[in-house]
Design a protein around this motif. Structure first.
Motif, PDB file in Angstrom:
ATOM      1  N   GLU A  19     -15.472  31.319 -27.754  1.00 52.68           N
ATOM      2  CA  GLU A  19     -15.388  29.795 -26.916  1.00 52.68           C
ATOM      3  C   GLU A  19     -13.490  29.500 -27.103  1.00 52.68           C
ATOM      4  O   GLU A  19     -13.069  29.835 -28.166  1.00 52.68           O
ATOM      5  CB  GLU A  19     -15.792  29.461 -28.595  1.00 52.68           C
ATOM      6  N   LYS A  20     -13.709  28.932 -26.113  1.00 50.06           N
ATOM      7  CA  LYS A  20     -12.483  28.605 -25.282  1.00 50.06           C
ATOM      8  C   LYS A  20     -11.733  27.652 -26.134  1.00 50.06           C
ATOM      9  O   LYS A  20     -10.470  27.984 -26.583  1.00 50.06           O
ATOM     10  CB  LYS A  20     -12.652  27.173 -24.542  1.00 50.06           C
ATOM     11  N   ALA A  21     -12.049  26.862 -27.460  1.00 47.35           N
ATOM     12  CA  ALA A  21     -11.034  25.993 -28.015  1.00 47.35           C
ATOM     13  C   ALA A  21     -10.637  27.307 -29.128  1.00 47.35           C
ATOM     14  O   ALA A  21      -9.439  27.209 -29.195  1.00 47.35           O
ATOM     15  CB  ALA A  21     -11.871  24.515 -29.225  1.00 47.35           C
ATOM     16  N   ARG A  22     -11.723  28.346 -29.912  1.00 51.02           N
ATOM     17  CA  ARG A  22     -11.122  28.967 -30.862  1.00 51.02           C
ATOM     18  C   ARG A  22     -10.372  30.168 -29.451  1.00 51.02           C
ATOM     19  O   ARG A  22      -9.386  30.134 -30.676  1.00 51.02           O
ATOM     20  CB  ARG A  22     -12.735  29.616 -31.351  1.00 51.02           C
ATOM     21  N   LEU A  23     -10.197  29.985 -28.845  1.00 52.54           N
ATOM     22  CA  LEU A  23      -9.252  31.054 -28.170  1.00 52.54           C
ATOM     23  C   LEU A  23      -8.552  30.473 -27.785  1.00 52.54           C
ATOM     24  O   LEU A  23      -7.056  31.067 -28.788  1.00 52.54           O
ATOM     25  CB  LEU A  23     -10.163  30.591 -26.744  1.00 52.54           C
TER      26      LEU A  23
ATOM     27  N   VAL B  16     -19.037  27.113 -18.312  1.00 57.23           N
ATOM     28  CA  VAL B  16     -20.562  28.007 -17.317  1.00 57.23           C
ATOM     29  C   VAL B  16     -20.326  29.264 -17.296  1.00 57.23           C
ATOM     30  O   VAL B  16     -21.071  30.157 -17.483  1.00 57.23           O
ATOM     31  CB  VAL B  16     -20.942  26.765 -16.330  1.00 57.23           C
ATOM     32  N   MET B  17     -18.889  29.415 -16.729  1.00 54.27           N
ATOM     33  CA  MET B  17     -18.572  30.596 -16.345  1.00 54.27           C
ATOM     34  C   MET B  17     -17.778  31.488 -17.648  1.00 54.27           C
ATOM     35  O   MET B  17     -17.712  32.851 -17.754  1.00 54.27           O
ATOM     36  CB  MET B  17     -17.109  30.484 -14.788  1.00 54.27           C
ATOM     37  N   HIS B  18     -17.724  30.848 -19.038  1.00 49.25           N
ATOM     38  CA  HIS B  18     -16.475  32.204 -19.541  1.00 49.25           C
ATOM     39  C   HIS B  18     -17.319  32.518 -20.937  1.00 49.25           C
ATOM     40  O   HIS B  18     -17.869  33.538 -21.500  1.00 49.25           O
ATOM     41  CB  HIS B  18     -16.339  31.525 -20.553  1.00 49.25           C
ATOM     42  N   VAL B  66     -28.710  28.952 -14.917  1.00 53.41           N
ATOM     43  CA  VAL B  66     -27.372  27.838 -15.285  1.00 53.41           C
ATOM     44  C   VAL B  66     -26.457  28.118 -14.691  1.00 53.41           C
ATOM     45  O   VAL B  66     -26.404  27.120 -13.954  1.00 53.41           O
ATOM     46  CB  VAL B  66     -27.585  28.230 -16.544  1.00 53.41           C
ATOM     47  N   LEU B  67     -26.402  29.222 -13.667  1.00 50.65           N
ATOM     48  CA  LEU B  67     -25.526  30.371 -12.867  1.00 50.65           C
ATOM     49  C   LEU B  67     -26.290  28.908 -11.424  1.00 50.65           C
ATOM     50  O   LEU B  67     -25.049  28.814 -10.969  1.00 50.65           O
ATOM     51  CB  LEU B  67     -25.512  31.007 -12.640  1.00 50.65           C
ATOM     52  N   GLN B  68     -27.490  28.936 -11.105  1.00 50.92           N
ATOM     53  CA  GLN B  68     -28.107  28.480 -10.426  1.00 50.92           C
ATOM     54  C   GLN B  68     -27.442  26.886 -10.380  1.00 50.92           C
ATOM     55  O   GLN B  68     -27.109  26.693  -9.014  1.00 50.92           O
ATOM     56  CB  GLN B  68     -29.494  28.798  -9.998  1.00 50.92           C
ATOM     57  N   GLU B  69     -27.930  26.462 -11.716  1.00 51.41           N
ATOM     58  CA  GLU B  69     -27.956  24.833 -11.541  1.00 51.41           C
ATOM     59  C   GLU B  69     -26.658  24.491 -11.041  1.00 51.41           C
ATOM     60  O   GLU B  69     -26.337  23.264 -10.548  1.00 51.41           O
ATOM     61  CB  GLU B  69     -28.386  24.678 -13.214  1.00 51.41           C
ATOM     62  N   ALA B  70     -25.598  25.299 -11.780  1.00 51.28           N
ATOM     63  CA  ALA B  70     -24.219  24.515 -11.506  1.00 51.28           C
ATOM     64  C   ALA B  70     -23.380  25.447  -9.630  1.00 51.28           C
ATOM     65  O   ALA B  70     -22.421  25.097  -9.199  1.00 51.28           O
ATOM     66  CB  ALA B  70     -23.222  25.650 -12.270  1.00 51.28           C
ATOM     67  N   GLY B  71     -24.361  25.740  -9.449  1.00 47.34           N
ATOM     68  CA  GLY B  71     -24.597  26.215  -7.780  1.00 47.34           C
ATOM     69  C   GLY B  71     -23.388  27.248  -8.028  1.00 47.34           C
ATOM     70  O   GLY B  71     -22.948  26.742  -6.493  1.00 47.34           O
ATOM     71  N   LEU B  72     -23.022  27.950  -8.491  1.00 48.94           N
ATOM     72  CA  LEU B  72     -22.387  29.012  -8.210  1.00 48.94           C
ATOM     73  C   LEU B  72     -23.526  30.700  -8.050  1.00 48.94           C
ATOM     74  O   LEU B  72     -22.916  31.407  -7.130  1.00 48.94           O
ATOM     75  CB  LEU B  72     -22.291  29.819  -9.702  1.00 48.94           C
ATOM     76  N   PHE B  98     -14.592  31.564  -9.358  1.00 43.49           N
ATOM     77  CA  PHE B  98     -15.034  32.150 -10.449  1.00 43.49           C
ATOM     78  C   PHE B  98     -13.580  33.249 -10.006  1.00 43.49           C
ATOM     79  O   PHE B  98     -12.396  33.063 -10.802  1.00 43.49           O
ATOM     80  CB  PHE B  98     -15.943  33.369  -9.831  1.00 43.49           C
ATOM     81  N   LEU B  99     -12.952  33.173  -8.663  1.00 45.58           N
ATOM     82  CA  LEU B  99     -11.766  32.672  -9.099  1.00 45.58           C
ATOM     83  C   LEU B  99     -10.630  32.166  -9.548  1.00 45.58           C
ATOM     84  O   LEU B  99      -9.837  33.091 -10.090  1.00 45.58           O
ATOM     85  CB  LEU B  99     -11.139  33.233  -7.314  1.00 45.58           C
ATOM     86  N   ASP B 100     -10.735  30.943  -9.775  1.00 44.53           N
ATOM     87  CA  ASP B 100      -9.492  29.999 -10.817  1.00 44.53           C
ATOM     88  C   ASP B 100      -9.594  30.454 -11.254  1.00 44.53           C
ATOM     89  O   ASP B 100      -8.697  30.444 -11.980  1.00 44.53           O
ATOM     90  CB  ASP B 100     -10.198  28.896  -9.666  1.00 44.53           C
TER      91      ASP B 100
END
Lengths: 131, 131
Positions: A19-23, B16-18, B66-72, B98-100
């Protein structure tokens, strides 16, 4: 699930640490502990962690509680100059588990290398972003 | 929040990606698209993604949504040999985002280098894991 069976399952990405914050909190504690080779780390103050990770008091407390419950950090509450002081440090087990987690994260970055390389190669030929 | 203000905030780690399963899905799609340099990626079948990421039908559907809803990603449902077939591919915007994200992940791994190095140096002198 073995890596051969599901190479992109990334079982080592423990949700508590991923999880981002804990990372960010674990990264802060691991990289700001100056006495690692000599003995137990001194850790960081609550106020330092707040600044380093850009968290509110509430969010920081909540995430530290999750890390403490998982046995990854120790939280010591004392008084300093007659004011309450909270010090946080990684446990020995937490250190080991976080380094294992980092190993898996390195694997993700290595796995991604072909895609990242293609991007550099293709350069401006890639179509503009739409989402 | 700038990097200087909060160096461990890792703002680029888009939730979303993490998330572990979705990270695996995007990694699969990005590294198994053979036609990246030549044109739009063909993507992967639902059944391929299931195997590569070690996910159940239900979990895979949920994360793809979830990935589709986010346009990924784009999800194309067709018939193949008279049977329903689901094909998934990364969108142009998804690829860029995703590259970012991967760039930020590389930063985490770089930031962690001092801690990982200390571990290798200290070797067996570190106390055994307790949690």
């Amino acid at each position: 699930m073995s890596k051969r069976e599901a190479p992109f399952a990334y079982g080592g990405l423990d949700r508590v640490m991923h999880e981002k914050a804990r990372l960010g909190l674990l990264m802060s504690l691991m990289t700001h502990s100056k006495s690692l080779a000599k003995g137990p780390a001194k850790g960081l103050a609550f106020s330092d962690l707040k600044k380093l990770c850009g968290l509110t008091d509430g969010n920081l407390s909540r995430h530290l509680h999750v890390l403490q419950e998982a046995g990854l950090v120790e939280i010591v509450k004392t008084f300093k100059d007659a004011r309450p002081h909270t010090q946080v440090r990684v446990t020995a087990g937490g250190r080991k588990r976080f380094l294992d987690y980092l190993g898996e994260l390195e694997r993700v970055v290595r796995d991604a290398a072909p895609a990242a390389k293609k991007k550099r190669k293709a350069g401006s030929k890639l179509s503009p972003a739409t989402s």
